[in-house]
Design an enzyme around this catalytic site. Structure first.
Site, PDB file in Angstrom:
ATOM      1  N   TYR A  97     -52.303  48.397 -18.296  1.00  0.00           N
ATOM      2  CA  TYR A  97     -51.900  49.217 -17.148  1.00  0.00           C
ATOM      3  C   TYR A  97     -51.868  50.704 -17.509  1.00  0.00           C
ATOM      4  O   TYR A  97     -51.164  51.489 -16.884  1.00  0.00           O
ATOM      5  CB  TYR A  97     -50.533  48.769 -16.631  1.00  0.00           C
ATOM      6  N   SER A  98     -52.658  51.093 -18.488  1.00  0.00           N
ATOM      7  CA  SER A  98     -52.578  52.447 -19.025  1.00  0.00           C
ATOM      8  C   SER A  98     -53.053  53.508 -18.034  1.00  0.00           C
ATOM      9  O   SER A  98     -54.206  53.505 -17.598  1.00  0.00           O
ATOM     10  CB  SER A  98     -53.424  52.528 -20.301  1.00  0.00           C
ATOM     11  N   ASN A  99     -52.155  54.455 -17.717  1.00  0.00           N
ATOM     12  CA  ASN A  99     -52.549  55.621 -16.931  1.00  0.00           C
ATOM     13  C   ASN A  99     -53.583  56.447 -17.689  1.00  0.00           C
ATOM     14  O   ASN A  99     -54.490  57.040 -17.089  1.00  0.00           O
ATOM     15  CB  ASN A  99     -51.333  56.494 -16.635  1.00  0.00           C
ATOM     16  N   HIS A 100     -53.428  56.499 -19.002  1.00  0.00           N
ATOM     17  CA  HIS A 100     -54.335  57.297 -19.831  1.00  0.00           C
ATOM     18  C   HIS A 100     -55.758  56.746 -19.787  1.00  0.00           C
ATOM     19  O   HIS A 100     -56.734  57.517 -19.696  1.00  0.00           O
ATOM     20  CB  HIS A 100     -53.813  57.321 -21.270  1.00  0.00           C
ATOM     21  N   LEU A 101     -55.913  55.429 -19.838  1.00  0.00           N
ATOM     22  CA  LEU A 101     -57.253  54.858 -19.729  1.00  0.00           C
ATOM     23  C   LEU A 101     -57.892  55.215 -18.389  1.00  0.00           C
ATOM     24  O   LEU A 101     -59.071  55.593 -18.322  1.00  0.00           O
ATOM     25  CB  LEU A 101     -57.207  53.333 -19.893  1.00  0.00           C
TER      26      LEU A 101
END
Length: 305
Positions: free
Chosen positions: A71-75
């Site tokens: 669920y990475s915002n960064h990805l």
């Protein structure tokens, strides 16, 4: 190779500062400001712009490899940057077991934006910063020679990029608070605030390891400690990507009060913590507190639903 033209993306900098009259603060003589980093760019939101922009420039057109959970915002931000700038991106995702499952909306958005996903087991993921392990992961992902951005985007370049956040708030607030994942934003923010101002970090993960990471990031970025900062680790609500009905209710109430969309995994925890601290008397009367809105609620792209 040449650096991509980031100015073509028209970031809104400095991001706006919005006063938010809230009786939970005003009754204690505290003024609340919202630093709307969520309005910098519609897809490279908040601290993601500040951390990614210097790294994308350093990549000079090479494939960008980075790391994150399901669920990475960064990805998602890295994948969006790749699409907007025409850069190939590879996301190394924690959890080999996810490779055989349908993609969740967050990872589906990454793929829709052109990111190639490479899943690794959790043991390998924990060792990803070890040179031999990193080299093996890059080989397996067919990404040798790529530009590597660490998990959460936090490295010396990112920390120096986030220093501008503190500089934009100089003279505007006594305390500037931000939710923390990997600590890079807080490390840079504290460096930019200037004397007599304090940075407060609210970690969204359990573990108690973040202070050491922030000190290490500041050493890498600036050669040593910078600024006055501290952490309050009470408001993680069970850990990363975890929320509770109480937190959801708080976020919905804040949205209704102020008309600001509240992202749940970081921003809601920050705002909840600030309300609790105000009630505890942590801020003397006359204090101006600025909360950095680092993200917006995730809405799956129609093509990834």
């Amino acid at each position: 190779m040449t650096s991509p033209d980031l100015t073509a993306l028209h970031p809104r900098l400095p991001s706006p500062v919005q006063e938010s009259a809230d009786e939970r603060f005003t009754r204690h003589g505290v003024r609340l400001l919202l630093k709307r980093d969520d309005l910098i760019h519609p897809e490279l939101i908040g601290n993601k712009w500040r951390k990614l922009a210097p790294n994308l420039a350093a990549a000079e057109g090479r494939t960008v490899v980075t790391f994150g959970g399901a669920y990475s915002n960064h990805l998602r931000a890295t994948a969006a940057a790749g699409r907007l700038l025409g850069l190939p991106t590879v996301g190394v995702v924690r959890g080999q077991e996810l490779a055989d499952r349908p993609l969740n909306p967050s990872l589906a958005r990454c793929v829709a934006d052109g990111m190639r996903l490479h899943f690794v087991d959790r043991s390998t993921y924990r060792r990803k910063t070890e040179p031999e392990t990193l080299a093996a992961v890059l080989r397996a992902a067919d990404a040798q020679g790529a530009y590597v951005v660490p998990e959460g985007g936090s490295n010396a370049l990112a920390v120096r990029g986030c220093r501008a956040l503190g500089e934009e708030l100089r003279g505007r607030a006594d305390v500037v608070a931000v939710a923390c994942g990997t600590g890079g934003t807080l490390a840079g923010l504290a460096a930019g605030l200037g004397p007599g101002r304090r940075a407060l970090g609210v970690p969204v993960l359990k573990g108690g390891f973040l202070a050491d990471d922030i000190r290490e990031l500041q050493a890498e970025a600036f050669g040593g400690p910078r600024g006055d900062w501290r952490l309050d680790e009470r408001f993680h609500f069970g850990g990363y990507a975890r929320t509770t009905p109480e937190l959801d209710a708080f976020a919905e109430d804040f949205e209704e009060r102020h008309g600001v969309p509240v992202e749940r995994l970081y921003v809601a925890k920050l705002l909840y913590g600030l309300v609790a601290l105000a009630e505890e008397g942590a801020f003397p009367p006359g204090t101006t507190v600025a909360a950095v809105v680092t993200g917006a609620p995730f809405a799956p792209h129609p093509a990834s639903r």
